[in-house]
Design an enzyme around this catalytic site. Structure first.
Site, mmCIF file in Angstrom:
data_model
loop_
_atom_site.group_PDB
_atom_site.id
_atom_site.type_symbol
_atom_site.label_atom_id
_atom_site.label_comp_id
_atom_site.label_asym_id
_atom_site.label_seq_id
_atom_site.Cartn_x
_atom_site.Cartn_y
_atom_site.Cartn_z
ATOM 1 N N TYR A 197 -0.155 -3.882 6.867
ATOM 2 C CA TYR A 197 -0.561 -2.612 6.256
ATOM 3 C C TYR A 197 -1.981 -2.705 5.719
ATOM 4 O O TYR A 197 -2.830 -1.846 5.995
ATOM 5 C CB TYR A 197 0.404 -2.238 5.129
ATOM 6 C CG TYR A 197 0.137 -0.876 4.547
ATOM 7 C CD1 TYR A 197 0.558 0.272 5.210
ATOM 8 C CD2 TYR A 197 -0.550 -0.720 3.340
ATOM 9 C CE1 TYR A 197 0.307 1.537 4.697
ATOM 10 C CE2 TYR A 197 -0.803 0.534 2.820
ATOM 11 C CZ TYR A 197 -0.373 1.655 3.497
ATOM 12 O OH TYR A 197 -0.640 2.907 2.988
ATOM 13 N N SER A 254 -6.048 3.381 1.782
ATOM 14 C CA SER A 254 -5.187 2.821 0.747
ATOM 15 C C SER A 254 -6.010 1.896 -0.123
ATOM 16 O O SER A 254 -6.991 1.294 0.341
ATOM 17 C CB SER A 254 -4.036 2.045 1.386
ATOM 18 O OG SER A 254 -3.341 1.261 0.426
#
Length: 299
Positions: A169, A156
């Site tokens: 995350y 990501s």
């Protein structure tokens, strides 16, 4: 020399043609390629499986909740289960007859402010996003070494450019990149290891964050799913192994700035967060209560 105006049909670029252009003709033939995709019943996984199947690859997926309309065969597997993962991977490799490409796509998100103690949500994200990929990869190493295959980690942009209120995350995705780096040093003589860095794509992964009152709207720009698929396939099918791949030009610029001018990107994110707080975007959102209170206390 033009022979006349092109029709809409002749001007249309198919996904396969777009990928071929993206790869500049340097793509390996996907026909017969043996591919394992994790998170195969989710938004990214279904799109990747469909594209690879369309290119002639033999795809098997792993997912906690397979769907009857999945574009490829998907085996049920809980990536947080140390015993279930090797068994599911062995079953998948038996169906494939080996392995040429592993795509570690499975991932989950949710609210996890850094100022609060890590609870079940933080542990869940770390277990799936980092350790899930680690478990699957470890079970695949022998087959990948035998085929001189590749591993693609779907990381990501938040592995490099952290956003507030989502510490678990970002930490899990940054750790995934660190794991990929270690893996590359250990098996890179025989297996290509790449990381792909999507930004935000509209998908159910954001539902729990939005439900907690922490919507990404205004904090991140959404990108098309097709660009993520193209980047993953470029990593998996390109003749040259790419270490890191952004999925958009904007994403590449953001990652460059975050790596080389981190103080600048910190200021940009902090300013954006302050604007969101002033707009009332986090009113009533318990995970953001500390942020809202501190911004209200500022002169």
């Amino acid at each position: 020399m033009s022979t006349g105006p092109r029709t809409a049909a002749t001007a249309r670029i198919t996904p396969g043609a777009a990928l071929a252009a993206l790869l500049g003709g340097g793509r390996r033939d996907a026909r017969g390629l043996r591919v394992l995709v994790t998170g195969a019943s989710g938004t990214f996984g279904r799109a990747l499986s469909a594209r690879l199947t369309g290119l002639g690859a033999h795809v098997v997926g792993l997912d906690l909740a397979p769907r009857p309309d999945d574009p490829a065969e998907v085996l049920s597997c809980d990536l947080t289960d140390d015993t279930a993962v090797p068994e599911a991977v062995a079953a998948a490799l038996a169906r494939l007859g080996g392995l040429d490409l592993l795509i570690n796509n499975a991932g989950t998100g949710g609210p996890a402010p850094a100022e609060l103690p890590p609870g079940d949500e933080a542990r869940r994200q770390l277990d799936i996003n980092l350790l899930g990929a680690w478990r699957v990869t470890a079970a695949c190493v022998g087959a990948l070494v035998a085929s001189r295959g590749r591993v693609v980690m779907v990381s990501s942009r938040m592995a490099v450019l952290q956003l507030p209120l989502a510490a678990a995350y970002g930490a899990s995705k940054r750790a995934l990149v660190a794991y990929a780096d270690a893996l590359r040093l250990e098996i890179g003589t025989h297996v290509g290891v790449s990381c792909v860095y999507p930004s935000a794509v509209r998908s159910p992964i954001h539902d729990s964050t939005a439900a907690a009152g922490l919507s990404l709207e205004g904090m991140s720009s959404y990108e098309p799913l097709e660009g993520v698929v193209d980047a993953v396939l470029k990593a998996g099918l390109g003749r040259r192994v790419r270490r890191d791949l952004a999925t958009t030009r904007r994403g590449a610029a953001e990652i460059f700035l975050a790596r080389h001018l981190p103080s600048l990107t910190d200021r940009i994110v902090a300013r954006t967060l302050a604007g969101r707080v002033r707009s009332g975007a986090f009113e009533g959102a318990e995970p953001a209560a500390g942020v809202v209170r501190r911004h209200g206390d500022r002169p």
